[in-house]
Scaffold this motif. Structure first.
Motif, short mmCIF file in Angstrom:
data_model
loop_
_atom_site.label_atom_id
_atom_site.label_comp_id
_atom_site.label_asym_id
_atom_site.label_seq_id
_atom_site.Cartn_x
_atom_site.Cartn_y
_atom_site.Cartn_z
N GLY A 124 1.98 -7.61 4.68
CA GLY A 124 1.43 -6.35 4.21
C GLY A 124 2.47 -5.26 4.42
O GLY A 124 2.92 -5.05 5.55
N ILE A 125 2.86 -4.59 3.35
CA ILE A 125 3.91 -3.56 3.43
C ILE A 125 3.25 -2.21 3.14
O ILE A 125 2.64 -2.03 2.09
CB ILE A 125 5.02 -3.83 2.40
CG1 ILE A 125 5.56 -5.26 2.57
CG2 ILE A 125 6.15 -2.82 2.56
CD1 ILE A 125 6.36 -5.76 1.39
N MET A 126 3.36 -1.28 4.08
CA MET A 126 2.60 -0.04 4.00
C MET A 126 3.46 1.18 4.14
O MET A 126 4.28 1.28 5.05
CB MET A 126 1.59 0.01 5.16
CG MET A 126 0.19 -0.34 4.82
SD MET A 126 -0.86 -0.05 6.26
CE MET A 126 -1.19 1.68 6.06
N GLU A 127 3.27 2.14 3.23
CA GLU A 127 3.77 3.50 3.47
C GLU A 127 2.76 4.17 4.39
O GLU A 127 1.57 4.25 4.06
CB GLU A 127 3.88 4.27 2.16
CG GLU A 127 4.87 3.70 1.17
CD GLU A 127 4.92 4.50 -0.12
OE1 GLU A 127 4.99 5.74 -0.01
OE2 GLU A 127 4.86 3.90 -1.20
N VAL A 128 3.23 4.65 5.52
CA VAL A 128 2.33 5.25 6.51
C VAL A 128 2.61 6.75 6.55
O VAL A 128 3.62 7.20 7.10
CB VAL A 128 2.52 4.62 7.90
CG1 VAL A 128 1.46 5.14 8.86
CG2 VAL A 128 2.46 3.09 7.82
N SER A 129 1.74 7.52 5.95
CA SER A 129 1.95 8.97 5.84
C SER A 129 1.66 9.67 7.17
O SER A 129 0.90 9.17 8.01
CB SER A 129 1.06 9.55 4.75
OG SER A 129 -0.30 9.50 5.14
N SER A 130 2.24 10.85 7.32
CA SER A 130 1.99 11.63 8.53
C SER A 130 0.52 12.07 8.60
O SER A 130 -0.06 12.16 9.68
CB SER A 130 2.91 12.86 8.57
OG SER A 130 2.76 13.64 7.39
N ILE B 254 0.87 -1.18 0.00
CA ILE B 254 0.00 0.00 0.00
C ILE B 254 0.90 1.23 0.00
O ILE B 254 1.74 1.38 0.89
CB ILE B 254 -0.91 0.02 1.24
CG1 ILE B 254 -1.86 -1.18 1.22
CG2 ILE B 254 -1.69 1.33 1.33
CD1 ILE B 254 -2.67 -1.36 2.48
N GLY B 255 0.76 2.10 -1.01
CA GLY B 255 1.64 3.26 -1.04
C GLY B 255 1.34 4.27 -2.12
O GLY B 255 0.29 4.22 -2.78
N THR B 256 2.28 5.17 -2.31
CA THR B 256 2.11 6.32 -3.20
C THR B 256 1.84 5.91 -4.64
O THR B 256 1.01 6.51 -5.32
CB THR B 256 3.37 7.20 -3.14
OG1 THR B 256 3.68 7.49 -1.78
CG2 THR B 256 3.17 8.49 -3.89
N ILE B 257 2.56 4.92 -5.12
CA ILE B 257 2.44 4.52 -6.52
C ILE B 257 1.13 3.79 -6.77
O ILE B 257 0.57 3.82 -7.87
CB ILE B 257 3.65 3.67 -6.92
CG1 ILE B 257 4.91 4.55 -6.97
CG2 ILE B 257 3.45 2.99 -8.26
CD1 ILE B 257 6.18 3.80 -7.28
N GLY B 258 0.62 3.13 -5.76
CA GLY B 258 -0.61 2.36 -5.89
C GLY B 258 -0.59 1.20 -4.92
O GLY B 258 0.35 1.03 -4.14
N ASN B 259 -1.61 0.38 -4.96
CA ASN B 259 -1.72 -0.77 -4.07
C ASN B 259 -1.61 -2.05 -4.87
O ASN B 259 -2.12 -2.14 -5.99
CB ASN B 259 -3.05 -0.74 -3.31
CG ASN B 259 -3.22 0.55 -2.51
OD1 ASN B 259 -2.24 1.16 -2.10
ND2 ASN B 259 -4.45 0.96 -2.29
N ASN C 157 -5.74 6.64 -4.20
CA ASN C 157 -5.92 8.09 -4.21
C ASN C 157 -5.01 8.79 -3.22
O ASN C 157 -4.65 9.95 -3.40
CB ASN C 157 -7.38 8.45 -3.90
CG ASN C 157 -8.33 7.98 -4.97
OD1 ASN C 157 -8.02 8.06 -6.16
ND2 ASN C 157 -9.48 7.46 -4.57
N ASN C 158 -4.62 8.09 -2.16
CA ASN C 158 -3.74 8.64 -1.14
C ASN C 158 -2.60 7.67 -0.88
O ASN C 158 -2.71 6.47 -1.13
CB ASN C 158 -4.50 8.88 0.18
CG ASN C 158 -5.63 9.86 0.05
OD1 ASN C 158 -5.44 10.97 -0.43
ND2 ASN C 158 -6.83 9.45 0.45
N THR C 159 -1.48 8.20 -0.34
CA THR C 159 -0.39 7.32 0.06
C THR C 159 -0.91 6.26 1.01
O THR C 159 -0.63 5.07 0.86
CB THR C 159 0.74 8.13 0.74
OG1 THR C 159 1.29 9.04 -0.22
CG2 THR C 159 1.84 7.21 1.25
N THR C 160 -1.67 6.68 2.01
CA THR C 160 -2.33 5.76 2.93
C THR C 160 -3.83 5.98 2.81
O THR C 160 -4.31 7.09 3.02
CB THR C 160 -1.88 6.01 4.39
OG1 THR C 160 -0.45 6.06 4.44
CG2 THR C 160 -2.39 4.90 5.30
#
Length: 488
Positions: A175-181, A136-141, A151-154
């Motif tokens: 599950g590997i996640m970009e977790v935005s602030s 799950i991240g900026t480029i897509g899921n 639509n969102n990083t997270t």
């Protein structure tokens, strides 16, 4: 699922109507309401979901969760007033989708830069090891090789829990996640159970939202209250050092530091070799001294690779598999991506849209460039304005020529944004041109390029669109470069 069970434990102020109802769906979008649905009304930055309650009821909602006291608009509807709709949404979603993060090994990555690249590296290693991953991240899921647009990083809490539930159904291991602030501050990831938390760095970005570095840091730090197996922290970053001290005081879970400069780190990269083809280094840690290499140049690639290696080591991945996966890693879309142009000069596309990100990329190019660096960049609209002159100064310091252009101007005037960048670049005396139309700016850079020049097109990276005031247009820079070269 029964409504009474769903709301058990949620901070409720009051309610009207029956709690004995069967719920088939939950949503925060009134347009997506259907039969036997819960509609969660949230206060947003631009719109207030409470205004759409009548629409939600019309579309089939039988329960409304809201922060305001709402008059009875229709008999048979249950109204539940809560203190915070975003928190309620996260808790409802976890219950509705049956706690999916507890059935996965979740890896959360937070920080200003590096999240996407690290998630790709970790995923490549784990898949090489024979594990199924979801990302799950900026480029897509992604689930395995299947792509799902983001639509969102997270994602929002409901969308996130739904996607994690789909991972469980498809028997994903990690599950590997970009977790935005933003997601941490707005409680989108509330209740997610992370096996491993990663902190990459913190530099200027999103201060339009967080207002201060302190708020930005505190938002990032929330991730490490949600981990249960290990934390991995960049010990070279000043905020990483601060986070290490904070986590040491808590002694919640084992915490490992990594770095290049800080000899107190648990893992250190030494004998670093950087070329235009990639990097190699020796990673030292307790009972560890191994050489690794990756075909992505730049000192940032050392940090990214170190992080992925440490995750793999904690998960008991054999070193031979880690090495093979790193060596076979393809370019991450829009992250220092060298475009095959068949020209005597090079073209690199990168997502660098922060001062630190732009500086890292330009320093890397400077380390191997045989001739000029031509940088094409701008800054996003409706975002942190204070970073604009800083970006200009960095571009001018490390480039031989800058072409200032539009990025995603959103609701701002593109030329006004460029005017904010100009004071920074003018301090450096670097030659520059202003070409507001981004395609024309790229065309100009290609026309000016000479043998052994390097053109950097920065800011949009993987994005295939441009957000203008009244519309979003298709804008794939890789395709645009190819089309312009074919027309030349």
């Amino acid at each position: 699922m029964n409504l009474k069970h769903l709301i058990d434990g949620i901070d409720i102020i009051s309610y009207k109507g029956s709690l004995d109802k069967e719920i088939l769906e939950i949503t925060y979008d009134s347009r997506k309401c259907s039969k036997n649905c819960i509609y969660i009304a949230r206060k947003g930055f631009q719109v207030d979901g409470h205004d759409y309650i009548p629409s939600a009821i019309k579309n089939g909602a039988i329960c409304i969760i809201c922060e305001k006291e709402i008059p009875i608009l229709k008999e048979g509807i249950t109204y539940i007033q809560v203190k915070d709709s975003k928190i309620a949404q996260a808790e409802l979603a976890i219950r509705f989708y049956d706690h999916p993060s507890e059935k996965l090994k979740m890896i959360g990555i937070t920080g200003t830069n590096g999240k996407t690249s690290i998630s790709f590296l970790i995923g490549n290693i784990l898949r090489q090891w024979g594990k199924k991953t979801g990302t799950i991240g900026t480029i897509g899921n992604y689930i395995g090789n299947s792509f799902y647009k983001a639509n969102n990083t997270t994602p929002e809490a409901i969308d996130l829990q739904k996607f994690l539930s789909e991972m469980v159904k498809q028997k994903v291991d990690y599950g590997i996640m970009e977790v935005s602030s933003h997601s941490l501050a707005l409680n989108r990831v509330r209740g997610v159970k992370y096996a491993i938390g990663i902190f990459t760095n913190l530099s200027q970005d999103h201060l339009d939202f967080h207002k201060t570095y302190e708020d930005y840091f505190q938002a990032k730090a929330k991730l490490f209250d949600m981990t249960y197996k290990a934390n991995i922290i960049n010990g070279d970053d000043p905020y990483g050092e601060r986070l290490l001290r904070k986590l040491k005081d808590k002694e919640k879970v084992p915490t490992y530091s990594y770095g290049i400069k800080n000899n107190n780190c648990d893992f250190l990269a030494k004998d670093i070799q950087i070329t235009h083809k990639g990097v190699s280094f020796i990673l030292e840690g307790e009972n560890l001294q191994e050489d690794f290499s990756i075909g992505i140049p730049g000192i940032f690639s050392v940090y990214n690779a170190m992080t992925a290696i440490i995750v793999a080591l904690l998960e008991k991945v054999p070193i031979s598999i880690i090495k093979e996966a790193l060596e076979k890693t393809p370019a991450v879309p829009g992250r220092f991506e060298v475009i095959n142009t068949h020209t005597p000069y090079s073209v690199i596309i990168d997502y660098a849209h922060t001062p630190d990100g732009l500086e890292n990329v330009l320093k890397t190019i400077r380390s191997f460039a045989k001739n000029r660096i031509i940088s094409v960049f701008g800054c996003g609209g409706n975002r942190d304005k204070t970073k604009r002159p800083i970006m200009g100064e960095i571009g001018g310091t490390y480039s031989d020529l800058c072409i200032l252009t539009s990025d995603n101007p959103r609701n701002e005037d593109p030329l006004t944004i460029i005017q904010d960048i100009l004071p920074g670049i003018q301090k450096t005396n670097c030659p520059y041109q202003v070409i507001e139309n981004r395609k024309e700016a790229i065309k100009r850079a290609l026309e000016m390029a000479q043998k052994d020049d390097v053109i950097l097109i920065a800011g949009k990276g993987h994005e295939t669109y441009q957000i203008l005031k009244d519309k979003t247009i298709s804008f794939d820079e890789k395709k645009i470069v190819k089309e312009l070269l074919e027309q030349a």
